[in-house]
Design a protein around this motif. Structure first.
Motif, PDB file in Angstrom:
ATOM      1  N   LEU A 146      -5.406   4.929   2.973  1.00  0.00           N
ATOM      2  CA  LEU A 146      -5.171   4.149   4.191  1.00  0.00           C
ATOM      3  C   LEU A 146      -4.401   2.880   3.883  1.00  0.00           C
ATOM      4  N   GLY A 147      -4.798   2.187   2.821  1.00  0.00           N
ATOM      5  CA  GLY A 147      -4.090   0.968   2.453  1.00  0.00           C
ATOM      6  C   GLY A 147      -2.711   1.232   1.900  1.00  0.00           C
ATOM      7  N   GLU A 195      -6.052  -5.296  -3.143  1.00  0.00           N
ATOM      8  CA  GLU A 195      -6.704  -3.982  -3.087  1.00  0.00           C
ATOM      9  C   GLU A 195      -6.908  -3.414  -4.490  1.00  0.00           C
ATOM     10  N   LEU A 235     -10.422  -3.093   1.668  1.00  0.00           N
ATOM     11  CA  LEU A 235     -10.178  -1.671   1.402  1.00  0.00           C
ATOM     12  C   LEU A 235     -10.422  -1.332  -0.069  1.00  0.00           C
ATOM     13  N   ARG A 238     -10.690  -3.126  -6.391  1.00  0.00           N
ATOM     14  CA  ARG A 238     -11.176  -1.801  -6.797  1.00  0.00           C
ATOM     15  C   ARG A 238     -11.359  -1.717  -8.309  1.00  0.00           C
ATOM     16  N   LEU A 244      -9.891   5.603   2.058  1.00  0.00           N
ATOM     17  CA  LEU A 244      -9.673   4.161   2.169  1.00  0.00           C
ATOM     18  C   LEU A 244      -8.481   3.704   1.327  1.00  0.00           C
ATOM     19  N   TRP A 245      -8.390   4.256   0.096  1.00  0.00           N
ATOM     20  CA  TRP A 245      -7.266   3.878  -0.764  1.00  0.00           C
ATOM     21  C   TRP A 245      -5.939   4.347  -0.158  1.00  0.00           C
ATOM     22  N   VAL A 276      -7.552  -7.862   4.161  1.00  0.00           N
ATOM     23  CA  VAL A 276      -7.675  -6.433   4.458  1.00  0.00           C
ATOM     24  C   VAL A 276      -7.553  -5.612   3.178  1.00  0.00           C
ATOM     25  N   GLY A 277      -6.610  -5.982   2.305  1.00  0.00           N
ATOM     26  CA  GLY A 277      -6.460  -5.280   1.037  1.00  0.00           C
ATOM     27  C   GLY A 277      -7.700  -5.383   0.168  1.00  0.00           C
ATOM     28  N   ALA A 283     -13.296   1.134  -1.439  1.00  0.00           N
ATOM     29  CA  ALA A 283     -12.886   2.290  -2.246  1.00  0.00           C
ATOM     30  C   ALA A 283     -13.639   2.321  -3.568  1.00  0.00           C
TER      31      ALA A 283
END
Length: 201
Positions: free
Chosen positions: A100-101, A146, A68, A150, A97-98, A64-65, A72
């Motif tokens: 949210l995580g 995450e 996201l 990114r 999105l960022w 999930v990370g 992002a």
């Protein structure tokens, strides 16, 4: 949660918010969120639990990370400025999105340590999550994946901008005026003399 935990989570949120208006991409700026999360990982991550469904929780949060962070980075615009330096501008989708995580992890930690521990324990029992360490490791790896995803996407896009900008400038070189030589005035002077001599004859 300690004051340091709050400070780290808020710092990660602030890192993307400053890009909403546009910010130059530098090596320091790219690696800062990865450095923060790596520090947390070295401080708190002691091992990956595998009992019960602990590993499923850890890998699920890491996936999930990564998702996201990838989205992002995808929804962040990277363009060159007047000097050809890449500038990242996070749109509402990228910032959302960022947050949210990062904000989701912060909210979960606040809930778990301020009255929600019983609910987390019941959920863990029902789903065969055997330890609190599994939750800690899952959240840390989620943040790490995450940030790394990114950063990798923004770094690649910034490299592409730097690579393409000099080529674009080379297509239209600036024309320089011709440099006069010393022979030109000498020849023009001899030409005037010869013309005068022809007229005299």
């Amino acid at each position: 949660m300690t004051f340091t935990d709050y400070l780290i989570d808020i710092s990660l949120i602030a890192l993307v918010l400053v890009q909403v208006r546009g910010r130059r991409i530098t090596t320091r700026g790219l690696l800062l969120p990865v450095g923060i999360v790596t520090y947390v990982a070295f401080t708190y991550l002691k091992g990956i639990p595998t009992a019960g469904n602990d590993l499923v929780l850890v890998l699920g949060c890491a996936a999930v990370g990564a998702l996201l962070g990838g989205l992002a980075g995808r929804f962040t615009t990277v363009r060159p400025d007047a000097q050809g330096i890449p500038v990242a501008k996070a749109g509402l989708a990228a910032a959302g999105l960022w947050i949210l995580g990062t904000g989701g992890r912060l909210a979960f930690q606040v809930y778990a340590t301020h009255g929600g521990g019983g609910g987390v324990a019941r959920f863990s029992t029902i789903h065969s999550i055997t330890s609190v360490a599994a939750w800690t490791d899952a959240l840390i790896l989620m943040a790490l994946c995450e940030a790394v995803m990114r950063t990798g996407i923004l770094g690649w896009r910034a490299y592409a901008v730097r690579r393409d900008t000099p080529g674009a400038a080379a297509e239209a070189p600036t024309a320089l005026p011709p440099v006069p030589t010393r022979r030109q005035p000498v020849l023009s002077g001899w030409g005037s003399i010869m013309e005068g001599s022809e007229r005299s004859f």
